[in-house]
Design an enzyme around this catalytic site. Structure first.
Site, PDB file in Angstrom:
ATOM      1  N   ARG A  36       5.499  15.153 -11.718  1.00 25.54           N
ATOM      2  CA  ARG A  36       6.814  14.609 -12.466  1.00 25.54           C
ATOM      3  C   ARG A  36       7.304  13.613 -11.672  1.00 25.54           C
ATOM      4  O   ARG A  36       6.947  13.355 -10.473  1.00 25.54           O
ATOM      5  CB  ARG A  36       7.980  15.792 -12.196  1.00 25.54           C
ATOM      6  CG  ARG A  36       7.677  17.036 -13.236  1.00 25.54           C
ATOM      7  CD  ARG A  36       7.876  16.493 -14.730  1.00 25.54           C
ATOM      8  NE  ARG A  36       7.839  17.573 -15.589  1.00 25.54           N
ATOM      9  CZ  ARG A  36       6.543  17.852 -16.294  1.00 25.54           C
ATOM     10  NH1 ARG A  36       5.575  17.099 -16.207  1.00 25.54           N
ATOM     11  NH2 ARG A  36       6.620  18.805 -17.143  1.00 25.54           N
ATOM     12  N   GLU A  70      12.400   8.364 -17.050  1.00 22.17           N
ATOM     13  CA  GLU A  70      11.456   8.670 -18.162  1.00 22.17           C
ATOM     14  C   GLU A  70      12.161   8.559 -19.264  1.00 22.17           C
ATOM     15  O   GLU A  70      13.086   9.281 -19.481  1.00 22.17           O
ATOM     16  CB  GLU A  70      10.440   9.806 -18.117  1.00 22.17           C
ATOM     17  CG  GLU A  70       9.101   9.636 -17.549  1.00 22.17           C
ATOM     18  CD  GLU A  70       8.295  10.709 -17.657  1.00 22.17           C
ATOM     19  OE1 GLU A  70       8.242  11.497 -18.725  1.00 22.17           O
ATOM     20  OE2 GLU A  70       7.632  10.950 -16.630  1.00 22.17           O
ATOM     21  N   HIS A  92       3.485   9.372 -19.845  1.00 19.48           N
ATOM     22  CA  HIS A  92       3.535  10.771 -19.760  1.00 19.48           C
ATOM     23  C   HIS A  92       2.397  11.248 -20.586  1.00 19.48           C
ATOM     24  O   HIS A  92       2.818  12.181 -21.705  1.00 19.48           O
ATOM     25  CB  HIS A  92       4.630  11.417 -20.050  1.00 19.48           C
ATOM     26  CG  HIS A  92       5.043  12.974 -19.478  1.00 19.48           C
ATOM     27  ND1 HIS A  92       6.055  13.483 -18.930  1.00 19.48           N
ATOM     28  CD2 HIS A  92       4.068  13.896 -19.348  1.00 19.48           C
ATOM     29  CE1 HIS A  92       5.916  14.462 -18.348  1.00 19.48           C
ATOM     30  NE2 HIS A  92       4.872  15.060 -18.628  1.00 19.48           N
TER      31      HIS A  92
END
Ligand code: NAD
Length: 313
Positions: free
Chosen positions: A231, A260, A279
């Site tokens: 992450r 993000e 991602h």
């Protein structure tokens, strides 16, 4: 007949319809329904005995009197209303393991891209420039993997044969692991000092938030490359930008970022020693196959055993 309601989500940008088809193939005795709209979900949950999705709408649970199973589509469950589900005797299963192959392959590909200097190759090819550059060799280097779950173990397994030394960082080092060496978080900096490729594959928790900070970049050798498939917030982004700009490390492959999505004007986009993927590492067609296998098996186990308690973790 059990009704399985599939909550509509865009998962990694893939159409959830294919997941529904995979579930129907595996569960021919079941009525597998897709809730295409919030209204369909509100209606469908009334007689559903199982729901699958990335999360569950807590406000609908009063309507879900028959619900016995929530089959999550993520490896984690920290984002779910666990207390409410427990009170209502709804078992929860996760999709732990579903991301082992796809994300581990992405991490290894990222390592190899930097070993062979592919970012430089892409730049030169884009410019039609036939000019040599020097690559590196993975053999003989040290790869440190933080988090030895499905992804971390998948990375280590895939690196076997590359003649590397591997160090695993895990919360409980006494549990051992597939790496040549296993250390606890207290020995992270000792490991970083010896690391050529640092792969982050741990969950984001209070312990791991900002784990790779300016001090860590100072400890890593200047030739080190960071690969983050965990992450974004496991890394201190400002410290990362600064480390990359000042060549405190050689490069970074980031499948996840903080924030993000990465804003268009973010400095990470413009750095030549950074490879950004949005991602994206879980985004393969086989993801839904594996997910449907896990969910179908959990649903069948709940029905066969009726032992919801066993499935809670
Ligand atoms: P997993 O649950 O199988 O494994 C996570 C491992 O990390 C566990 O072994 C856990 O004990 C360990 N861990 C927890 N805290 C730690 C700490 N402080 N230090 C070291 N290790 C620690 O999960 P997984 O499937 O391997 O996924 C790992 C993480 O990767 C997920 O939590 C998620 O954040 C991320 N992920 C990213 C993508 C992506 O698309 N890039 C996809 C799936 C998962």
């Amino acid at each position: 007949m059990t009704d399985l309601l599939v909550r509509r989500h865009s998962v990694h940008g893939m159409p959830v319809e294919s997941y529904v088809e995979e579930l129907r193939d595996r569960l021919p005795e079941h009525d597998v329904r897709l809730a295409r709209t919030p209204e369909e979900e509100r209606e469908g949950i009334v007689d559903a005995t199982a729901v699958t999705g990335t999360d569950i709408d807590e406000s609908l649970l009063d309507r879900a009197e028959d619900l016995r199973l929530f089959a999550g589509m993520y490896a984690g469950y920290g984002h779910l209303p666990m207390d409410t589900l427990r009170e209502r005797d709804v078992a929860v299963t996760t999709a732990s393991g579903v991301h082992g192959p796809n994300v581990a392959e992405h991490a290894v590909a990222s390592v190899l891209a930097f070993v062979r200097e592919f970012p430089t190759a892409f730049d030169r090819q884009r410019d039609h420039e036939w000019r040599h550059f020097q690559g590196h060799e993975l053999a003989g280097s040290t790869v440190t993997v933080v988090g030895l779950g499905a992804i971390g173990q998948g990375v280590v397994q895939r690196l076997k044969g590359f003649d590397v030394t591997t160090i695993g960082v895990r919360r409980h080092p006494d549990d051992g692991g597939p790496t040549d060496e296993v250390v606890g978080p207290d020995a992270l900096h000792d490991a970083l000092a010896r690391t050529d490729y640092l792969v982050l594959a741990c969950p984001l928790t209070d312990e791991t938030r900002g784990l790779v900070d300016s001090e860590a970049f100072g400890t890593l050798p200047p030739e080190a490359v960071l690969v983050n498939v965990a992450r974004g917030a496991v890394v201190d982004t400002d410290a990362l930008v600064s480390a990359l700009r000042s060549n405190e490390i050689r490069g970074a492959a980031l499948d996840v970022t903080d924030p993000e999505p990465l804003p268009a004007d973010h400095p990470l986009w413009g750095l030549s020693n950074v490879l950004v993927t949005p991602h994206n590492s879980g985004h393969t067609p086989n993801y839904f196959n594996r997910l449907a296998d896990i969910v179908a098996e959990n649903l069948q186990r709940v029905e066969e055993t009726g032992r919801y308690e066993d499935l809670r973790n």
